[in-house]
Design an enzyme around this catalytic site. Structure first.
Site, PDB file in Angstrom:
ATOM      1  N   LYS A  43       0.851  -1.201   0.000  1.00  0.00           N
ATOM      2  CA  LYS A  43       0.000   0.000   0.000  1.00  0.00           C
ATOM      3  C   LYS A  43       0.882   1.244   0.000  1.00  0.00           C
ATOM      4  CE  LYS A  43      -0.369  -0.157   5.052  1.00  0.00           C
ATOM      5  NZ  LYS A  43      -1.258  -0.551   6.176  1.00  0.00           N
ATOM      6  N   ARG A 138     -11.132   0.518  14.434  1.00  0.00           N
ATOM      7  CA  ARG A 138     -11.036   1.260  13.191  1.00  0.00           C
ATOM      8  C   ARG A 138     -12.002   0.590  12.214  1.00  0.00           C
ATOM      9  NH1 ARG A 138      -4.865   2.048  11.275  1.00  0.00           N
ATOM     10  NH2 ARG A 138      -5.385  -0.015  10.516  1.00  0.00           N
ATOM     11  N   TYR A 264      17.888  29.352   9.593  1.00  0.00           N
ATOM     12  CA  TYR A 264      16.716  30.118  10.045  1.00  0.00           C
ATOM     13  C   TYR A 264      16.579  30.090  11.555  1.00  0.00           C
ATOM     14  CZ  TYR A 264      14.972  30.388   5.241  1.00  0.00           C
ATOM     15  OH  TYR A 264      14.821  30.645   3.910  1.00  0.00           O
ATOM     16  N   MET A 312      13.844  24.354   3.333  1.00  0.00           N
ATOM     17  CA  MET A 312      13.111  23.681   2.250  1.00  0.00           C
ATOM     18  C   MET A 312      14.038  22.834   1.374  1.00  0.00           C
ATOM     19  SD  MET A 312      10.771  25.235  -0.828  1.00  0.00           S
ATOM     20  CE  MET A 312       9.492  25.908   0.205  1.00  0.00           C
TER      21      MET A 312
HETATM   22  C1  PLP Z   1      -0.563  -1.664   6.714  1.00  0.00           C
HETATM   23  C2  PLP Z   1      -1.155  -2.920   7.146  1.00  0.00           C
HETATM   24  C3  PLP Z   1      -0.328  -4.016   7.436  1.00  0.00           C
HETATM   25  C4  PLP Z   1       1.174  -3.937   7.449  1.00  0.00           C
HETATM   26  O1  PLP Z   1       1.594  -3.265   8.623  1.00  0.00           O
HETATM   27  P1  PLP Z   1       3.142  -3.142   8.989  1.00  0.00           P
HETATM   28  O2  PLP Z   1       3.148  -2.535  10.344  1.00  0.00           O
HETATM   29  O3  PLP Z   1       3.726  -2.203   7.978  1.00  0.00           O
HETATM   30  O4  PLP Z   1       3.720  -4.479   8.911  1.00  0.00           O
HETATM   31  C5  PLP Z   1      -0.936  -5.213   7.758  1.00  0.00           C
HETATM   32  N1  PLP Z   1      -2.289  -5.325   7.782  1.00  0.00           N
HETATM   33  C6  PLP Z   1      -3.107  -4.275   7.533  1.00  0.00           C
HETATM   34  C7  PLP Z   1      -4.579  -4.456   7.611  1.00  0.00           C
HETATM   35  C8  PLP Z   1      -2.576  -3.038   7.211  1.00  0.00           C
HETATM   36  O5  PLP Z   1      -3.381  -2.015   6.957  1.00  0.00           O
END
Ligand code: PLP
Length: 379
Positions: A43, A138, A264, A312
């Site tokens: 993802k 969630r 800065y 930046m």
């Molecule tokens: C992102 C996610 C993972 C992976 O999590 P990590 O902490 O990066 O290993 C696993 N299961 C679900 C449902 C997720 O959303």
């Protein structure tokens, strides 16, 4: 005289994606997972690494898990015919058409998703992962409604196979997974189907707890070489290697006298004569602005520190430990230096009050990215 067009040189900043590290980390997760199958979680564009850039290195996974339908299409476009799981399921009814067409497996976490499936016209039986809310609060069905949801799905001709999943809130911390695991075992007792509960932290820290291995584990951060539980344990402890290096160069030098400040807000003031390197990397490249004086950085592979504020396009670093450094010296913001020295992204993230995940995902589009296929120098 013929004048060839001269290609504009980019700024010296560059990110490198290390295939050997990705392969190593996937193998590491597989070793932990035993005989469970492994989803590589890709993802957020493979945690900022780029789905297309990591694909070859991760195609040894049993499946790819993600949550954006456009990213699922990209995985299929790469020629992947194996399992693809939508971790949040579909967002609207028409997404189911894509699931049918591309054979995407999808999480089912709420009643509306079951209603949409019931109304979906398809020849293709869907594989769904029914999600239990075991305490994260969630996504997912409450334990009391889980079984009813399972029976509704089981009665649908659109559904071919039901698997079972949940997600831990504290696999990386002191609270642990025991309470959530007990709820999952209770809610799924005597239900058939494959199970998946473990993220990276659970895969590395809790795999021997009954039920955690399941049929599929879902490591994300570990695949990219981040420790899920930094600073309790670091990537080296878990035998993970950085899959991303952010590197740049010294583009300017300043010799400070006691009382001189840098950057800065004049937040850093020298108390002794010192040499400062100005580095072509700033928050517009994805380097966190919250990193203050003392944040670790490598110059020519030697560990030193940031001084003053991140701006930046530039950061300023203390060259005291690297007197030979000069214009063009290699600076490693995180990842692996040419010398083989490693600066874990987790340490930089920690200095900014965040986690390595966020830094990887926030690598800015203006940073050129290259893929290194060769094995990294041994660590
Ligand atoms: C992102 C996610 C993972 C992976 O999590 P990590 O902490 O990066 O290993 C696993 N299961 C679900 C449902 C997720 O959303």
């Amino acid at each position: 005289m013929h004048t060839a067009a001269i290609a504009a040189m980019p700024r010296p900043i560059q990110a490198t994606i290390h295939h050997a590290a990705l392969r190593h980390n996937l193998q590491r997760a597989r070793r932990a997972a035993g005989d469970a199958k492994v989803w590589a979680v890709v993802k957020a564009n493979a945690y900022g690494h780029g789905i297309e850039r990591v694909f070859e290195a991760l195609r040894g996974a049993d499946g790819f898990a993600l949550l954006d339908l456009a990213e699922a299409e990209r995985v299929r476009a790469l020629g992947w015919r194996g399992p693809v799981l939508l971790l949040e399921g579909v967002f609207e009814p028409r997404d189911l058409e894509l699931c049918s067409r591309l054979n995407l497996w999808h999480a089912v976490h709420c009643e509306a998703q079951i209603d949409w499936l019931a109304a979906h016209k398809t020849q293709q039986g869907h594989r769904v992962f029914l999600k239990l809310n075991s305490g994260m609060n969630r996504l997912g069905f409450a334990p009391a409604s889980f079984r009813t949801a399972w029976m509704r799905l089981d009665a649908l001709p659109q559904v071919e196979e039901i698997s079972l999943m949940t997600h831990f809130s504290d696999a990386d911390g002191a609270k642990g997974i025991a309470a959530q695991m007990a709820l999952f075992e209770e809610a799924t007792r005597d239900l058939p189907g494959e199970r998946s509960v473990a993220n990276s932290a659970a895969t590395l820290r809790h795999i021997d707890t009954a039920g955690v291995r399941g049929d599929w584990v879902r490591p994300g951060i570990a695949v990219y070489g981040g420790a899920p539980d930094h600073p309790v344990f670091n990537a080296a402890h878990w035998e993970l290697q950085p899959a991303m290096t952010l590197a740049s160069k010294v583009i300017g030098l300043q010799d400070l006298l006691p009382g001189d400040s840098v950057g800065y807000g004049s937040s850093f003031v020298a108390d002794t004569p010192m040499r400062i390197g100005v580095v072509a990397c700033g928050y517009a490249d994805g380097y966190p602005r919250h990193c203050g004086t003392g944040t670790p950085v490598l110059v020519d592979g030697v560990r030193t520190r940031l001084v003053g504020r991140v701006s930046m396009d530039m950061v300023t670093v203390d060259l005291t430990p690297v007197p030979q450094a000069g214009l063009g010296s290699e600076v490693t913001l995180w990842g692996r230096a040419g010398s083989g020295a490693v600066l874990p992204v987790d340490e930089v993230a920690f200095a900014a009050g965040t986690v390595g995940y966020e830094l990887m995902c926030a690598l800015a589009p203006r940073v050129p990215v290259v893929v290194a296929e060769e094995p990294p120098a041994s660590s």
